[in-house]
Design a protein around this motif. Structure first.
Motif, PDB file in Angstrom:
ATOM      1  N   ILE A 219      25.118  20.059 -23.480  1.00 41.38           N
ATOM      2  CA  ILE A 219      23.814  19.480 -23.178  1.00 41.38           C
ATOM      3  C   ILE A 219      23.006  20.465 -22.333  1.00 41.38           C
ATOM      4  N   ASP A 220      21.710  20.483 -22.536  1.00 44.82           N
ATOM      5  CA  ASP A 220      20.824  21.335 -21.732  1.00 44.82           C
ATOM      6  C   ASP A 220      20.612  20.677 -20.360  1.00 44.82           C
ATOM      7  N   TYR A 221      21.062  21.339 -19.318  1.00 46.14           N
ATOM      8  CA  TYR A 221      20.934  20.788 -17.970  1.00 46.14           C
ATOM      9  C   TYR A 221      19.478  20.508 -17.609  1.00 46.14           C
ATOM     10  N   ALA A 222      18.568  21.345 -18.084  1.00 42.25           N
ATOM     11  CA  ALA A 222      17.144  21.167 -17.758  1.00 42.25           C
ATOM     12  C   ALA A 222      16.630  19.816 -18.247  1.00 42.25           C
ATOM     13  N   ASP A 223      17.140  19.337 -19.375  1.00 40.19           N
ATOM     14  CA  ASP A 223      16.715  18.031 -19.880  1.00 40.19           C
ATOM     15  C   ASP A 223      17.212  16.897 -18.985  1.00 40.19           C
ATOM     16  N   VAL A 224      18.419  17.053 -18.469  1.00 43.69           N
ATOM     17  CA  VAL A 224      18.977  16.027 -17.584  1.00 43.69           C
ATOM     18  C   VAL A 224      18.245  16.009 -16.247  1.00 43.69           C
ATOM     19  N   ALA A 225      17.841  17.182 -15.786  1.00 45.03           N
ATOM     20  CA  ALA A 225      17.234  17.313 -14.460  1.00 45.03           C
ATOM     21  C   ALA A 225      15.735  17.039 -14.452  1.00 45.03           C
ATOM     22  N   LYS A 226      15.153  16.695 -15.592  1.00 43.36           N
ATOM     23  CA  LYS A 226      13.712  16.460 -15.665  1.00 43.36           C
ATOM     24  C   LYS A 226      13.268  15.288 -14.804  1.00 43.36           C
ATOM     25  N   GLU A 227      14.125  14.282 -14.689  1.00 42.96           N
ATOM     26  CA  GLU A 227      13.756  13.065 -13.964  1.00 42.96           C
ATOM     27  C   GLU A 227      14.472  13.017 -12.626  1.00 42.96           C
ATOM     28  N   GLU A 228      13.803  12.453 -11.628  1.00 44.59           N
ATOM     29  CA  GLU A 228      14.356  12.369 -10.277  1.00 44.59           C
ATOM     30  C   GLU A 228      15.496  11.357 -10.228  1.00 44.59           C
ATOM     31  N   PHE A 229      16.438  11.602  -9.335  1.00 45.69           N
ATOM     32  CA  PHE A 229      17.547  10.688  -9.089  1.00 45.69           C
ATOM     33  C   PHE A 229      17.325   9.964  -7.763  1.00 45.69           C
ATOM     34  N   VAL A 230      17.942   8.799  -7.641  1.00 45.82           N
ATOM     35  CA  VAL A 230      18.068   8.125  -6.353  1.00 45.82           C
ATOM     36  C   VAL A 230      19.552   7.988  -6.046  1.00 45.82           C
ATOM     37  N   LYS A 231      19.857   7.689  -4.793  1.00 47.24           N
ATOM     38  CA  LYS A 231      21.252   7.429  -4.458  1.00 47.24           C
ATOM     39  C   LYS A 231      21.384   6.027  -3.886  1.00 47.24           C
ATOM     40  N   VAL A 232      22.497   5.408  -4.204  1.00 46.97           N
ATOM     41  CA  VAL A 232      22.816   4.071  -3.709  1.00 46.97           C
ATOM     42  C   VAL A 232      24.014   4.207  -2.771  1.00 46.97           C
ATOM     43  N   LEU A 233      23.855   3.679  -1.561  1.00 53.03           N
ATOM     44  CA  LEU A 233      24.891   3.782  -0.530  1.00 53.03           C
ATOM     45  C   LEU A 233      25.208   2.406   0.030  1.00 53.03           C
ATOM     46  N   PRO A 234      26.427   2.226   0.536  1.00 49.24           N
ATOM     47  CA  PRO A 234      26.751   0.964   1.202  1.00 49.24           C
ATOM     48  C   PRO A 234      26.030   0.864   2.537  1.00 49.24           C
ATOM     49  N   LEU A 235      25.667  -0.346   2.909  1.00 47.48           N
ATOM     50  CA  LEU A 235      25.004  -0.574   4.190  1.00 47.48           C
ATOM     51  C   LEU A 235      25.994  -0.869   5.313  1.00 47.48           C
ATOM     52  N   SER A 236      27.254  -1.059   4.943  1.00 53.59           N
ATOM     53  CA  SER A 236      28.298  -1.341   5.937  1.00 53.59           C
ATOM     54  C   SER A 236      29.625  -0.816   5.416  1.00 53.59           C
ATOM     55  N   ARG A 237      30.490  -0.402   6.324  1.00 55.38           N
ATOM     56  CA  ARG A 237      31.833   0.008   5.938  1.00 55.38           C
ATOM     57  C   ARG A 237      32.787  -1.183   5.863  1.00 55.38           C
ATOM     58  N   ARG A 238      32.299  -2.345   6.302  1.00 54.46           N
ATOM     59  CA  ARG A 238      33.140  -3.550   6.254  1.00 54.46           C
ATOM     60  C   ARG A 238      32.235  -4.733   5.901  1.00 54.46           C
TER      61      ARG A 238
END
Length: 249
Positions: A219-238
């Motif tokens: 796959i062409d990496y440039a095509d994958v990288a065209k759109e921005e990513f977000v990250k999802v993180l936990p708000l608590s460790r417990r």
């Protein structure tokens, strides 16, 4: 190269032939006519490459510790169950409960994945497991995730009209990181997680994972990288700490 015809073979007989080939020092094993046999590649500790022509059954690469498995079709459930190291590459779509308790290595799926992907995924010492889905995902993506990295691309789906991901995204998540190309539907997120913009360090880390994925599938990496990513993180460790009785002193 060792070739094994799996046509009509009971799963135990097929896995015995694979283990015998690995013990004999085979560097590459090709399995033809695979049709739902369970447990292929489980517990293999050597850097052998296993190419699968057909659809393997559940628990592919469970407890695997260094081998590479390439599936030239679709795959079923429980891929990479408690996997320690190595890589699984699936050129089609895959089923439910992928990467259960996975502690290291890579799982690269080109197309859609099912429910509960990345459940209980965790990092182990210096190991950081990475699972990348190129299509869409079902409900409970990243459920109870404790470590490692999940990446959802929404690029190569068999059903492009379907939503990118299902409900209960990140339920019980308390560690690790989920990267999603093009954003998430926040109405489907569990309350244990939040959405954040990427840092420069995140972008550098993500680039490495994506370039490896693109290389595996041509796959062409440039095509994958065209759109921005977000990250999802936990708000608590417990996140469910208030549901349990305190430990006695």
């Amino acid at each position: 190269m060792t070739k094994i015809d799996a046509q009509g073979l009971y799963y135990r007989d097929l896995n015995l032939k694979i283990r015998e080939a690995v013990a004999a020092g085979a560097a590459e094993i090709v399995l033809d006519n695979v049709n739902g046999q369970y447990f292929i590649g489980d517990g293999i500790n050597r850097p052998v490459t296993i190419a699968i022509n057909g659809v393997p059954g559940n628990d592919l690469a469970a407890f695997m510790n260094g081998a590479t498995i390439v599936v030239n079709d679709n795959a079923q459930d429980n891929i990479g169950n408690t996997m320690n190291a190595g890589k699984v590459i699936v050129h089609g779509h895959a089923g439910d409960v992928l990467g259960y308790g996975m502690r290291g290595g890579r799982v690269h799926i080109r197309k859609d994945v099912g429910y509960r992907v990345g459940i209980h995924m965790k990092s182990y010492e210096s190991n950081k497991p990475v699972l990348i889905a190129g299509g869409k995902a079902g409900d409970f993506f990243g459920e109870y995730m404790a470590g490692g990295v999940l990446i959802l691309l929404d690029l190569f789906s068999d059903e492009p009209e379907k939503p990118k991901h299902g409900f209960r995204f990140g339920t019980g998540m308390h560690g690790g990181t989920i990267f999603v190309r093009g954003g998430v539907d926040e109405t489907k997120l569990s309350r244990e997680v939040g959405v954040f913009e990427l840092t420069d360090e995140d972008r550098l880390e993500l680039e490495g994972y994506l370039k490896e994925y693109c290389n595996d599938f041509g796959i062409d990496y440039a095509d994958v990288a065209k759109e921005e990513f977000v990250k999802v993180l936990p708000l608590s460790r417990r996140p469910y700490g208030n549901l349990y009785c305190p430990m006695p002193r």
